[in-house]
Enzyme design. Structure first.
Site, mmCIF file in Angstrom:
data_model
loop_
_atom_site.group_PDB
_atom_site.id
_atom_site.type_symbol
_atom_site.label_atom_id
_atom_site.label_comp_id
_atom_site.label_asym_id
_atom_site.label_seq_id
_atom_site.Cartn_x
_atom_site.Cartn_y
_atom_site.Cartn_z
ATOM 1 N N GLY A 186 37.890 33.232 23.239
ATOM 2 C CA GLY A 186 38.971 32.415 22.700
ATOM 3 C C GLY A 186 39.003 31.058 23.360
ATOM 4 O O GLY A 186 38.175 30.745 24.227
ATOM 5 N N CYS A 187 39.969 30.237 22.989
ATOM 6 C CA CYS A 187 40.051 28.891 23.554
ATOM 7 C C CYS A 187 40.442 28.911 25.024
ATOM 8 O O CYS A 187 40.226 27.933 25.745
ATOM 9 C CB CYS A 187 41.022 28.041 22.750
ATOM 10 S SG CYS A 187 42.713 28.640 22.774
ATOM 11 N N THR A 188 41.018 30.025 25.484
ATOM 12 C CA THR A 188 41.417 30.105 26.898
ATOM 13 C C THR A 188 40.503 31.010 27.715
ATOM 14 O O THR A 188 40.754 31.237 28.885
ATOM 15 C CB THR A 188 42.862 30.638 27.021
ATOM 16 O OG1 THR A 188 42.911 31.971 26.478
ATOM 17 C CG2 THR A 188 43.832 29.752 26.289
#
Length: 392
Positions: free
Chosen positions: A364-366
């Protein structure tokens, strides 16, 4: 005996006289500085010594240069003459051993395993001060155990400098999630940790690059190699790297039972940063860092630090991966579970397969994520928590 009493009386009257003159009745910290070996010349270090002395610090300058600041009413620069760097380090250790100085600032030092330094920088995004825990030395041969200890070391440095409630963030590097799990266990057991919240919209105590630049947490926990890079970049952010212009350097060596105040700077450190390192040392002396350290280690040990570290080492999540686990029937997976270490990602997926929950890994983006069906989200989270893959 009589000589000692006379010296004590003389020192007391001297402190009273200085207090009347300066308005401060506290004893002036005595900090040694080794000035030879800088890439910017010995005069660079002497400039720093003179600047720091004006803040009420007695600086014992170990090198070849003389200062005209001796006898300054706010602080002194006393030159201790040596011929070379090797002699300078011997003299520094002698002054520390004999308690003639309260601490020292130097460009390199061989700390024992278990001791590492807590740097302190001024972040460019907001101009906030941030402790970087840690920047050099080795808290533990085990990387994640080292990061867990680094959080405590950072808390010690911040509290000794007067921050009674420092916020703690963990840099988003390998080991961050396992460090988070261990620190939250420690907090649940009674050791007080005030976790920071990332400035990014998704929050959490795992910090992104934006948080480094903004100084979101008071203490940024990381491994010492990452911390070393961070402190170098933050201190020379505006100079291109050849001159460390701002901040307080790489900080004091901290470890359980370690009671010698040695602050690290680098050969690229400029006079403003070296002066900052001397001031940082003086703050730690006034803040009784070793008393703070003893209290923090006692509190962490009472909360089961040793047991948490031992349990982490004993857990062998790779055993799950070694089993032959067949994936359940494929499902549409739209629910995301974040907060898992990338090295544990596939093991976590197979742990879910083992209980009949279909899962897939992703990014994911994190950071790393595990994807499951919405209907299995609660069950999957519970299983991953039980296995130590994610924090509560």
């Amino acid at each position: 005996m009589a000589d000692n009493i006379q010296k004590m009386i003389a020192d007391t009257f001297l402190q009273m006289a200085e207090g009347l003159e300066t308005g401060s009745f506290s004893k002036r910290p005595k900090i040694a500085l080794t000035g030879m070996g800088s890439e910017h010349g010995e005069a660079n270090a002497m400039e720093a010594a003179i600047a720091a002395a004006k803040d009420g610090i007695d600086v014992y300058y170990i090198g070849t240069l003389e200062s005209e600041e001796n006898g300054n009413s706010s602080g002194n620069v006393i030159t201790v003459k040596v011929e070379d760097e090797e002699a300078a380090h011997k003299k520094m250790e002698e002054l520390l051993k004999e308690k003639k100085v309260d601490g020292a600032v130097t460009m390199h030092y061989p700390f024992p395993i278990g001791v590492s330094t807590v740097g302190r920088a001024v972040t460019p995004g907001r101009g906030r001060e941030m402790y970087v825990a840690t920047t050099t030395g080795t808290s533990s041969a085990d990387r994640i155990e080292g990061m867990i200890k680094n959080a405590i070391y950072g808390i010690i440095a911040a509290k000794a400098c007067g921050n009674a409630e420092p916020t703690v963030g963990i840099l988003n590097v390998d080991g961050a999630r396992q460090t988070e799990i261990a620190l939250k266990q420690l907090k649940d057991n009674g050791y007080h940790i005030n976790f920071a919240e990332s400035a990014r919209a998704d929050g959490g105590c795992v910090m992104r690059g934006n948080d480094v630049l903004q100084g979101t947490p008071d203490i940024m926990v990381c491994d010492s190699l990452s911390g070393n890079i961070l402190i170098k970049m933050l201190s020379s952010f505006t100079t291109g790297g050849s001159y460390e212009a701002s901040g307080y350097g790489y900080g004091p060596g901290i470890g359980e039972g370690y009671d010698q105040l040695v602050m690290i700077i680098s050969r690229a450190s400029g006079a403003p940063l070296i002066a900052g390192a001397i001031r940082y040392a003086a703050q730690l002396v006034k803040g009784r860092i070793f008393e703070v350290a003893a209290a923090e280690f006692a509190a962490a040990n009472k909360a089961g630090l040793a047991d948490i570290l031992a349990a982490r080492k004993a857990s062998d999540k790779s055993a799950v991966a070694q089993e032959v686990v067949t994936a359940p029937a494929k499902e549409v997976v739209t629910a995301q579970i974040a907060g898992i270490e990338i090295m544990d990602l596939e093991d976590g997926v197979q742990a879910l397969w083992k209980i009949g929950v279909y899962a897939e890994s992703g990014m994911g983006c994190t950071g790393p994520i595990i994807l499951v069906a919405d209907a299995n989200l609660a069950k999957a989270k519970e299983e991953l928590k039980k296995g130590g893959y994610i924090a509560d």
